[in-house]
Design an enzyme around this catalytic site. Sequence first.
Site, PDB file in Angstrom:
ATOM      1  N   TYR A  39       1.366   6.358   4.133  1.00 50.44           N
ATOM      2  CA  TYR A  39       2.133   5.159   4.486  1.00 50.44           C
ATOM      3  C   TYR A  39       1.185   4.217   5.213  1.00 50.44           C
ATOM      4  O   TYR A  39       0.895   4.399   6.397  1.00 50.44           O
ATOM      5  CB  TYR A  39       3.325   5.548   5.358  1.00 50.44           C
ATOM      6  CG  TYR A  39       4.260   4.425   5.760  1.00 50.44           C
ATOM      7  CD1 TYR A  39       4.147   3.145   5.260  1.00 50.44           C
ATOM      8  CD2 TYR A  39       5.295   4.681   6.655  1.00 50.44           C
ATOM      9  CE1 TYR A  39       5.021   2.137   5.636  1.00 50.44           C
ATOM     10  CE2 TYR A  39       6.179   3.687   7.042  1.00 50.44           C
ATOM     11  CZ  TYR A  39       6.040   2.420   6.535  1.00 50.44           C
ATOM     12  OH  TYR A  39       6.914   1.424   6.912  1.00 50.44           O
TER      13      TYR A  39
ATOM     14  N   LYS B 289       2.163   4.313   0.008  1.00 47.46           N
ATOM     15  CA  LYS B 289       3.098   3.216   0.212  1.00 47.46           C
ATOM     16  C   LYS B 289       2.274   2.094   0.817  1.00 47.46           C
ATOM     17  O   LYS B 289       1.883   2.145   1.982  1.00 47.46           O
ATOM     18  CB  LYS B 289       4.247   3.613   1.132  1.00 47.46           C
ATOM     19  CG  LYS B 289       5.245   2.475   1.354  1.00 47.46           C
ATOM     20  CD  LYS B 289       6.295   2.800   2.408  1.00 47.46           C
ATOM     21  CE  LYS B 289       7.201   1.584   2.600  1.00 47.46           C
ATOM     22  NZ  LYS B 289       8.095   1.740   3.770  1.00 47.46           N
TER      23      LYS B 289
END
Length: 289
Positions: free
Chosen positions: A133, A161
Amino acid sequence: MKGLFSALLVPFDENGQIIEQGLRDVVRFNIDVQQIDGLYVNGSSGENFLLSTEQKKQIFQIVSDENKGKVKLIAQVGSLNLNEAIELGKYATELGYDSLSAVTPFYYKFTFQEIKAYYETIIRETGNDMIIYAIPALTGVSMSMAQFDELFQNEKIIGVKYTDGNFFLLERLRKQYPNKLIYSGFDEMLIYGAISGVDGAIGSTYNVNGKQAKQIWDLCQTGKVAEAYEVQHKTNDLIEKILELGLYQTLKEILNVKGIQAGTVKQPMSSLDPAKKDAVKHLVEKYEL
């Protein structure tokens, strides 16, 4: 694991406790009405960093139970407390989550080798796949192409992400790693991610506006970029209004207006100003949410 994932909102009552039925209803609304492809659970939109370990586990369990295997589930387990990240990762893995995700360690100025060891430790201890992330605007951690190269050598790191406006790095990642999953993390820039060849997107506004996001996505996949831009313009008009009123507060109030018990935000965030509720109702009507 491709497609659009809602960064799941979590309903809280005035005392900061999870509203279980409300959470179940938000899950169902995302699956049945917004028709998203997956849920990203316990991320920023779930107010994760304001929660106890037990609350995070409770959310993982409720979402898994309500989903019943209908859509893909990604469990965000990142924490400054590595032991907590491992505990959460094991728990989500036992529940059958399709992959873990973890925000890059933040606040302290960690070296890249420390960040790499953090991911490798979670993977080793849980046995699950990992989606990095990357959100430098909030973590202060910007990774270079060389650092992504090093992380992606681990086969269990299946993607990222990517919540970053550096589209040059995005293009380089896409070219170099066609078999890694890349998710766009900025709702307002979905079209740019889509035409850059990302595998999907993860966003908070998809909880209420997933159908339009899917329009943008599907139009881009069929080369209808001009039409996709028109939908993105409309979407960004909505996003602007949501940000003016307060992101998470407004998203929850939109759900409340629609009869879903989305509750309020967790302190120290402030609840939506009652004077803004009519403006939220207007958004629901104007944008046909």
